[in-house]
Design a protein around this motif. Structure first.
Motif, mmCIF file in Angstrom:
data_model
loop_
_atom_site.group_PDB
_atom_site.id
_atom_site.type_symbol
_atom_site.label_atom_id
_atom_site.label_comp_id
_atom_site.label_asym_id
_atom_site.label_seq_id
_atom_site.Cartn_x
_atom_site.Cartn_y
_atom_site.Cartn_z
ATOM 1 N N SER A 56 94.897 5.485 55.987
ATOM 2 C CA SER A 56 94.486 3.792 56.205
ATOM 3 C C SER A 56 93.853 3.528 55.079
ATOM 4 C CB SER A 56 93.641 3.735 57.649
ATOM 5 O OG SER A 56 92.685 4.605 57.827
ATOM 6 N N GLN A 57 93.656 4.481 54.487
ATOM 7 C CA GLN A 57 92.360 4.165 52.932
ATOM 8 C C GLN A 57 92.980 5.126 52.011
ATOM 9 O OE1 GLN A 57 88.457 4.639 54.083
ATOM 10 N NE2 GLN A 57 88.463 6.752 53.941
ATOM 11 N N SER A 62 92.833 12.029 45.927
ATOM 12 C CA SER A 62 93.925 11.670 45.132
ATOM 13 C C SER A 62 93.785 10.374 44.317
ATOM 14 C CB SER A 62 95.071 11.381 46.184
ATOM 15 O OG SER A 62 96.261 11.159 45.441
ATOM 16 N N ASN A 63 94.230 10.437 43.122
ATOM 17 C CA ASN A 63 94.149 9.124 42.084
ATOM 18 C C ASN A 63 95.497 8.327 42.476
ATOM 19 O OD1 ASN A 63 91.718 10.136 41.359
ATOM 20 N ND2 ASN A 63 92.557 11.236 39.498
ATOM 21 N N ASP A 64 96.438 9.006 42.831
ATOM 22 C CA ASP A 64 97.823 8.465 43.084
ATOM 23 C C ASP A 64 98.033 7.653 44.537
ATOM 24 O OD1 ASP A 64 100.465 7.645 43.155
ATOM 25 O OD2 ASP A 64 101.276 9.587 42.573
ATOM 26 N N ASN A 65 98.039 6.370 44.661
ATOM 27 C CA ASN A 65 98.441 5.689 45.962
ATOM 28 C C ASN A 65 99.559 5.895 46.537
ATOM 29 O OD1 ASN A 65 95.569 4.678 45.726
ATOM 30 N ND2 ASN A 65 96.135 2.765 44.852
ATOM 31 N N LYS A 86 94.147 12.577 68.157
ATOM 32 C CA LYS A 86 92.798 12.364 67.631
ATOM 33 C C LYS A 86 92.812 12.704 66.101
ATOM 34 C CE LYS A 86 90.430 11.949 71.820
ATOM 35 N NZ LYS A 86 89.315 12.678 72.673
ATOM 36 N N THR A 87 93.267 13.981 65.899
ATOM 37 C CA THR A 87 93.318 14.573 64.391
ATOM 38 C C THR A 87 94.111 13.775 63.574
ATOM 39 O OG1 THR A 87 93.032 16.602 65.482
ATOM 40 C CG2 THR A 87 93.664 16.570 63.147
ATOM 41 N N LEU A 88 95.318 13.067 64.138
ATOM 42 C CA LEU A 88 96.075 12.243 63.268
ATOM 43 C C LEU A 88 95.457 11.193 62.609
ATOM 44 C CD1 LEU A 88 99.448 12.576 65.303
ATOM 45 C CD2 LEU A 88 99.206 13.201 62.911
ATOM 46 N N VAL A 89 94.535 10.383 63.644
ATOM 47 C CA VAL A 89 93.748 9.202 63.231
ATOM 48 C C VAL A 89 92.605 9.690 62.242
ATOM 49 C CG1 VAL A 89 92.144 7.391 64.136
ATOM 50 C CG2 VAL A 89 94.349 8.045 65.431
ATOM 51 N N GLY A 90 92.014 10.778 62.496
ATOM 52 C CA GLY A 90 91.087 11.171 61.407
ATOM 53 C C GLY A 90 91.455 11.430 60.226
ATOM 54 N N LEU A 91 92.752 11.943 60.176
ATOM 55 C CA LEU A 91 93.346 12.521 58.749
ATOM 56 C C LEU A 91 93.646 11.011 58.153
ATOM 57 C CD1 LEU A 91 95.545 15.563 59.722
ATOM 58 C CD2 LEU A 91 93.345 15.575 58.135
ATOM 59 N N SER A 92 94.137 10.012 58.933
ATOM 60 C CA SER A 92 94.615 9.009 58.205
ATOM 61 C C SER A 92 93.376 7.991 57.587
ATOM 62 C CB SER A 92 95.391 7.928 59.399
ATOM 63 O OG SER A 92 95.270 6.754 58.715
ATOM 64 N N GLU A 93 92.288 8.250 58.357
ATOM 65 C CA GLU A 93 91.060 7.735 57.932
ATOM 66 C C GLU A 93 90.315 8.213 56.692
ATOM 67 O OE1 GLU A 93 88.658 7.711 61.499
ATOM 68 O OE2 GLU A 93 89.514 6.133 62.537
ATOM 69 N N GLY A 95 92.509 9.354 54.233
ATOM 70 C CA GLY A 95 93.226 9.129 53.135
ATOM 71 C C GLY A 95 94.534 9.882 53.110
ATOM 72 N N TYR A 96 94.858 10.684 54.263
ATOM 73 C CA TYR A 96 95.870 11.530 54.333
ATOM 74 C C TYR A 96 97.083 11.020 54.959
ATOM 75 C CZ TYR A 96 92.953 15.478 52.809
ATOM 76 O OH TYR A 96 92.098 16.407 52.156
ATOM 77 N N ARG A 97 98.243 11.418 54.514
ATOM 78 C CA ARG A 97 99.575 11.068 55.395
ATOM 79 C C ARG A 97 99.758 12.440 56.353
ATOM 80 N NH1 ARG A 97 103.602 10.400 51.417
ATOM 81 N NH2 ARG A 97 103.443 8.356 51.546
ATOM 82 N N ALA A 98 99.779 12.311 57.304
ATOM 83 C CA ALA A 98 99.965 13.251 58.420
ATOM 84 C C ALA A 98 101.078 13.368 59.356
ATOM 85 C CB ALA A 98 98.518 13.434 59.389
ATOM 86 N N TYR A 99 101.651 14.445 59.449
ATOM 87 C CA TYR A 99 102.923 14.940 60.269
ATOM 88 C C TYR A 99 102.556 15.895 61.493
ATOM 89 C CZ TYR A 99 105.328 13.091 56.354
ATOM 90 O OH TYR A 99 105.915 12.055 55.000
ATOM 91 N N ALA A 100 102.916 15.048 62.644
ATOM 92 C CA ALA A 100 102.822 16.247 63.824
ATOM 93 C C ALA A 100 104.262 16.487 64.255
ATOM 94 C CB ALA A 100 101.884 15.793 64.618
#
Length: 135
Positions: A56-57, A62-65, A86-93, A95-100
């Motif tokens: 989400s940000q 990472s320097n690469d968007n 909840k972990t997915l949302v936290g990782l997104s916040e 700046g991570y792309r997260a897979y479950a």
């Protein structure tokens, strides 16, 4: 005679219930728990359900968007990918792309019969025992 018939019917029902058959449940388009799209990856002929959330940000790591850092979340026994909501949302916040993912045999992923040749080939049991025997 009616008692024998009831016993036989009961035995037939127990036998039917105890038979394990391969099946793949069909996930809803969107997970009610996470609000994310349920996606399917086919691996060795089996369907593996997964969910992905984009950052989400921009990640401070990472320097690469275009290529944010990624995280893969693997659930424990008797649960599925929705437990990471909840972990997915936290990782997104962060700046991570997260897979479950749903592991094979869990959640909305394929469920081959555990004693089948197919399951043994998938889990590496056959290769492991061959290596132990020197073959």
């Amino acid at each position: 005679m009616p008692i024998l018939r009831c016993l036989l019917l009961g035995l037939a029902m127990v036998t039917l219930i105890c038979q394990v058959v391969a099946f793949t449940p069909i996930p809803p388009p969107t997970s009610p728990a996470t609000g994310l799209a349920n996606q399917i990856y086919t691996w060795r002929g089996q369907q593996i359900r997964y969910q992905c959330i984009e950052p989400s940000q921009k990640s401070p790591n990472s320097n690469d968007n275009d290529n944010p850092p990624c995280a893969l979340l693997v659930h424990g026994l008797f649960v599925n990918a929705d437990h990471w909501r909840k972990t997915l949302v936290g990782l997104s916040e962060q700046g991570y792309r997260a897979y479950a993912i749903d592991l094979l045999g869990c959640g909305y992923s394929s469920k081959p019969p555990r004693d089948s040749q197919e399951a043994q080939d998938l889990n590496g049991e056959k290769r492991f025992s061959q290596n132990l025997q020197g073959g």
